[in-house]
Scaffold this motif. Structure first.
Motif, mmCIF file in Angstrom:
data_model
loop_
_atom_site.group_PDB
_atom_site.id
_atom_site.type_symbol
_atom_site.label_atom_id
_atom_site.label_comp_id
_atom_site.label_asym_id
_atom_site.label_seq_id
_atom_site.Cartn_x
_atom_site.Cartn_y
_atom_site.Cartn_z
ATOM 1 N N GLY A 82 9.194 5.277 1.391
ATOM 2 C CA GLY A 82 8.209 4.557 0.580
ATOM 3 C C GLY A 82 7.895 5.278 -0.719
ATOM 4 O O GLY A 82 7.878 4.681 -1.801
ATOM 5 N N ARG A 83 7.667 6.581 -0.637
ATOM 6 C CA ARG A 83 7.219 7.314 -1.832
ATOM 7 C C ARG A 83 8.357 7.619 -2.807
ATOM 8 O O ARG A 83 8.110 8.157 -3.874
ATOM 9 C CB ARG A 83 6.484 8.587 -1.432
ATOM 10 N N GLN A 101 0.901 10.977 -3.932
ATOM 11 C CA GLN A 101 1.613 10.625 -2.696
ATOM 12 C C GLN A 101 2.963 11.325 -2.627
ATOM 13 O O GLN A 101 3.322 11.890 -1.601
ATOM 14 C CB GLN A 101 1.836 9.113 -2.583
ATOM 15 N N VAL A 109 0.416 10.922 9.228
ATOM 16 C CA VAL A 109 -0.229 9.658 8.868
ATOM 17 C C VAL A 109 -0.554 8.846 10.122
ATOM 18 O O VAL A 109 -1.509 8.063 10.147
ATOM 19 C CB VAL A 109 0.707 8.855 7.921
ATOM 20 N N SER A 117 6.488 -4.134 1.955
ATOM 21 C CA SER A 117 6.232 -3.204 3.053
ATOM 22 C C SER A 117 7.566 -2.832 3.678
ATOM 23 O O SER A 117 8.263 -3.694 4.196
ATOM 24 C CB SER A 117 5.325 -3.864 4.103
ATOM 25 N N LYS A 118 7.882 -1.542 3.616
ATOM 26 C CA LYS A 118 9.156 -1.128 4.197
ATOM 27 C C LYS A 118 9.196 -1.470 5.687
ATOM 28 O O LYS A 118 10.122 -2.099 6.172
ATOM 29 C CB LYS A 118 9.372 0.372 3.991
ATOM 30 N N SER A 119 8.150 -1.038 6.384
ATOM 31 C CA SER A 119 8.114 -1.272 7.835
ATOM 32 C C SER A 119 7.876 -2.743 8.147
ATOM 33 O O SER A 119 8.289 -3.247 9.183
ATOM 34 C CB SER A 119 6.997 -0.446 8.462
ATOM 35 N N GLY A 120 7.192 -3.420 7.245
ATOM 36 C CA GLY A 120 6.863 -4.829 7.468
ATOM 37 C C GLY A 120 5.751 -5.018 8.468
ATOM 38 O O GLY A 120 5.484 -6.152 8.892
ATOM 39 N N LYS A 136 -3.949 6.172 11.824
ATOM 40 C CA LYS A 136 -3.648 4.764 12.149
ATOM 41 C C LYS A 136 -3.962 4.508 13.618
ATOM 42 O O LYS A 136 -4.521 3.480 13.991
ATOM 43 C CB LYS A 136 -2.169 4.477 11.902
ATOM 44 N N ILE A 139 0.855 -1.199 0.000
ATOM 45 C CA ILE A 139 0.000 0.000 0.000
ATOM 46 C C ILE A 139 0.886 1.243 0.000
ATOM 47 O O ILE A 139 2.070 1.170 0.360
ATOM 48 C CB ILE A 139 -0.949 -0.037 1.230
ATOM 49 N N GLY A 140 0.322 2.367 -0.411
ATOM 50 C CA GLY A 140 1.068 3.637 -0.415
ATOM 51 C C GLY A 140 2.287 3.530 -1.314
ATOM 52 O O GLY A 140 2.208 3.053 -2.453
ATOM 53 N N GLY A 141 3.431 3.924 -0.781
ATOM 54 C CA GLY A 141 4.659 3.869 -1.571
ATOM 55 C C GLY A 141 5.045 2.455 -1.956
ATOM 56 O O GLY A 141 5.876 2.258 -2.840
ATOM 57 N N SER A 142 4.452 1.476 -1.311
ATOM 58 C CA SER A 142 4.742 0.082 -1.657
ATOM 59 C C SER A 142 3.766 -0.451 -2.700
ATOM 60 O O SER A 142 3.691 -1.662 -2.932
ATOM 61 C CB SER A 142 4.703 -0.787 -0.392
ATOM 62 N N GLU A 163 2.393 13.824 0.354
ATOM 63 C CA GLU A 163 2.945 13.290 1.602
ATOM 64 C C GLU A 163 4.283 13.967 1.928
ATOM 65 O O GLU A 163 4.660 14.102 3.081
ATOM 66 C CB GLU A 163 3.125 11.769 1.516
ATOM 67 N N GLN A 205 6.460 11.727 7.578
ATOM 68 C CA GLN A 205 5.010 11.797 7.401
ATOM 69 C C GLN A 205 4.316 11.663 8.753
ATOM 70 O O GLN A 205 3.553 10.728 8.963
ATOM 71 C CB GLN A 205 4.495 10.758 6.391
ATOM 72 N N THR A 208 2.615 -2.858 8.244
ATOM 73 C CA THR A 208 1.436 -2.064 7.871
ATOM 74 C C THR A 208 0.196 -2.957 7.874
ATOM 75 O O THR A 208 0.180 -4.001 7.213
ATOM 76 C CB THR A 208 1.665 -1.420 6.483
#
Ligand SMILES: O=P(O)(O)OC[C@H]1O[C@H](O)[C@H](O)[C@@H](O)[C@@H]1O
Length: 616
Positions: A310-311, A391, A525, A249-252, A529, A195-198, A395, A522, A254
């Protein structure tokens, strides 16, 4: 997966200093703007636009009136066009800024800011902590020229990852790496979960560049909408057995991506397939996703680097792996981006297309986002460029505080689809309605591959119509004092798409410096969440309360007020109502009395009593 030691740890976030809030002196333009014979200095927006004259945004010329309308004299306009036209010969890319009305005085006044912006981005490329709130370097420019990376081990990481991507893609396409139980004996589909940048970069690039018959076709799950997920899985049908699932997913961690993964894994189980033999992860080392993929033994893992946001991750494994698997020449994308990076390092404004874009944005939006950026590519394959830019721009630039802790509420809104289609939708308003935008036309000169064109009426091709529509709309808008920029490329190719991505990445970075904000975090955001997490926690309490009442004999339907009271959350009654309405619509709560249209009449219970839950 390459080691990321020393890069994964981010220093504690440095909160912006909120002690000093600058109250912008919003005022109507009223002063006369000096007229020039060969510039568009006579703008007719007096009384329409407000300017933020705060410390960070004040530019003397912007205090002056934009009076009298844009330059309309054809000869003067042509001189302006020629004078300001930017061309990148090798890339075949042009930038026309003549239909933005900035004056020479404005350019001169912006010069010191540009010097500072050029310096900031030079420092960033050399490895400065350009994202101070997160204590991170910002290294997306190194991805297309690893030699620029400030440390040798970063260069090795980038090059090794790129080689690994190319090798993996070749092996998948050739069938060397294949799914265990597909009749085709090779992977035929990609299901990208992110999602998003991913998601946005891979979606844009797939739409722009995937061949008509790619070696692997791509689909996306970029939301936690069960209907959307079911649709993607249903469309795959039996080809699920030959689907490579790339979880990005960068963060892994999301939630939407995690949910997508769980849903896809369930579909695999139901089809009797082993997900681990078809799953690939793109994420930071040691993230939840990385650990899951490692423990479950997925087919492959590729790194996302701490210093790539991400973006701005299209040229990392995020964008490159899906593209390579679709048969897109990713090295050409990188070449295009690198060539554009070289061009946009120039500290001569007229020679730097990203700086020219940033200048136009600043002028058109008064340095405070007073106008929206409408992106209109006249090419179907570039349809998703505006979504991708949404984005990247919003963002990055949409920030409450500047780097000095002043409240500035910056940003530029971005929207658009494609021309000429949008001429039949909202261009009416752009031409005649509220004047709150400037347009960016993206023009593609080559209509069709050589030898495929034909004249659908004497002397005129289908592409001539598209060209005419673009030029006509540009002229018609300008005639009504609506400003525009035009970016022209020869063709939509991996190289030109890479260049476009790099052009906008740099323009965003420069503009962020002009308005003194951090483009690479960001913080806003998180609020949504966090609130979503609170709603789900409340839902669990509502469920427990309803379960208890439903386990009574006889079942005890509850009013909303009773549920709220038993949840110890009377102040959340509206949210409890929404939770129950949603549960009832999904047959997870039953309405005993009343209906959702009259919340006070409602009495609800659960269809079943869950004893395990009750005694948990
Ligand atoms: O790649 P992920 O860590 O899953 O993040 C996906 C997205 O999450 C958030 O919404 C961020 O604001 C985005 O910048 C990011 O692209």
């Amino acid at each position: 997966m390459a080691a990321l030691s020393g890069l994964c740890s981010s220093s504690p976030s440095l909160k912006p200093k909120h002690d000093r809030v600058v109250i912008p002196l919003f005022r109507k333009y009223s002063l006369a703007f000096p007229t020039r014979s060969n510039s568009c200095s006579k703008l007719s927006v007096a009384g329409e636009v407000s300017a933020d004259l705060s410390k960070t945004n004040s530019v003397g010329v912007l205090k002056k009136a934009k009076q009298g309308g844009l330059e309309k004299d054809p000869k003067a306009l042509w001189r302006r066009y020629v004078d300001w036209l930017y061309q990148h010969k090798e890339l075949g890319l042009y930038l026309d800024v003549s239909r933005i009305g900035f004056s020479d005085e404005f350019v001169a006044e912006m010069e010191p800011r540009f010097h500072a912006a050029f310096q900031a981005i030079e420092d960033l490329e050399k490895g400065a902590i350009a994202n101070p709130d997160e204590g991170r370097m910002v290294g997306h420019y190194w991805l297309r020229n690893a030699k620029l990376a400030p440390k040798p081990f970063l260069q090795v990481q980038i090059e090794k990852t790129l080689d690994a991507i190319c090798k993996f893609a070749d092996d998948v396409i050739s069938g060397k790496i294949k799914p265990p139980s597909s009749p085709e004996g090779r992977f035929t589909q990609i299901l990208s979960v992110g999602i998003g940048g991913s998601a946005l970069g891979p979606q844009f690039v797939a739409e722009a560049l995937a061949p008509d018959n790619p070696p692997l076709k791509i689909r996306f799950i970029d939301n936690t909408d069960p209907g959307g997920i079911d649709h993607q899985i249903a469309q795959l049908g039996p080809e699920l057995a030959s689907t490579l699932v790339i979880v990005i997913s960068k963060s892994g961690g999301t939630p939407e991506t995690r949910n997508g993964l769980l849903e896809v894994q369930k579909a695999f189980r139901e089809a009797g397939l082993d997900f681990s033999k078809q799953g690939v992860a793109i994420t930071q080392e040691n993230s939840l996703l990385d650990n899951t993929a490692r423990i479950e033994g997925w087919v492959a893992r590729f790194p996302m680097f701490d210093w790539v946001g991400g973006r701005t991750s299209e040229m990392s494994a995020v964008g490159l792996l899906p593209a390579a698997l679709q048969g897109i020449d990713i090295r050409e994308m990188l070449v295009g981006a690198s060539m554009m990076d070289n061009a946009t390092r120039s500290s001569v404004l007229k020679d730097n297309p990203a700086a020219l874009l940033a200048l136009c944005w600043y002028w058109a939006c008064d340095g405070v986002g007073s106008k929206d950026m409408v992106i209109l590519p006249y090419k179907d394959s570039l349809l998703l460029f505006s979504r991708y830019l949404q984005q990247l721009v919003m963002e990055s630039l949409g920030k409450e505080f500047d780097l000095d802790g002043n409240r500035v509420n910056q940003g530029i809104s971005v929207y658009g689809n494609k021309g000429s289609t949008d001429q039949h939708a909202y261009i009416q308003q752009l031409r005649e309605g509220v004047h709150n935008f400037f347009v960016t036309f993206i023009e593609v000169l080559r209509d069709r591959p050589p030898g495929h064109d034909w004249e659908l009426e004497p002397g005129v091709t289908c592409g001539d119509y598209l060209f005419g529509m673009l030029q006509g709309t540009r002229s018609a808008l300008y005639a009504n004092d609506r400003e525009s920029v035009t970016v022209t490329v020869q063709e939509v190719t991996p190289r030109s798409v890479g260049a476009l991505v790099a052009l906008y990445e740099r323009a965003v970075g420069l503009y962020a410096s002009l308005v003194n904000i951090n483009a690479y975090h960001q913080p806003g955001v998180e609020a949504g969440k966090k609130a979503a997490g609170e709603v789900l926690a409340l839902q669990k309490r509502v469920l427990a309360v309803l379960n208890e009442a439903s386990c009574k004999d006889p079942v005890e339907p509850l009013t909303l007020e009773e549920v709220a009271e038993r949840c110890h959350a009377p102040e959340d009654i509206e949210m409890i109502y929404k939770i129950i309405e949603h549960m009832a619509a999904n047959d997870r709560a039953l309405i005993a009395e009343g209906d959702c249209g009259s919340p006070n009449s409602l009495k609800v219970f659960l269809g079943e009593c869950n004893l395990d839950e009750l005694y948990a």
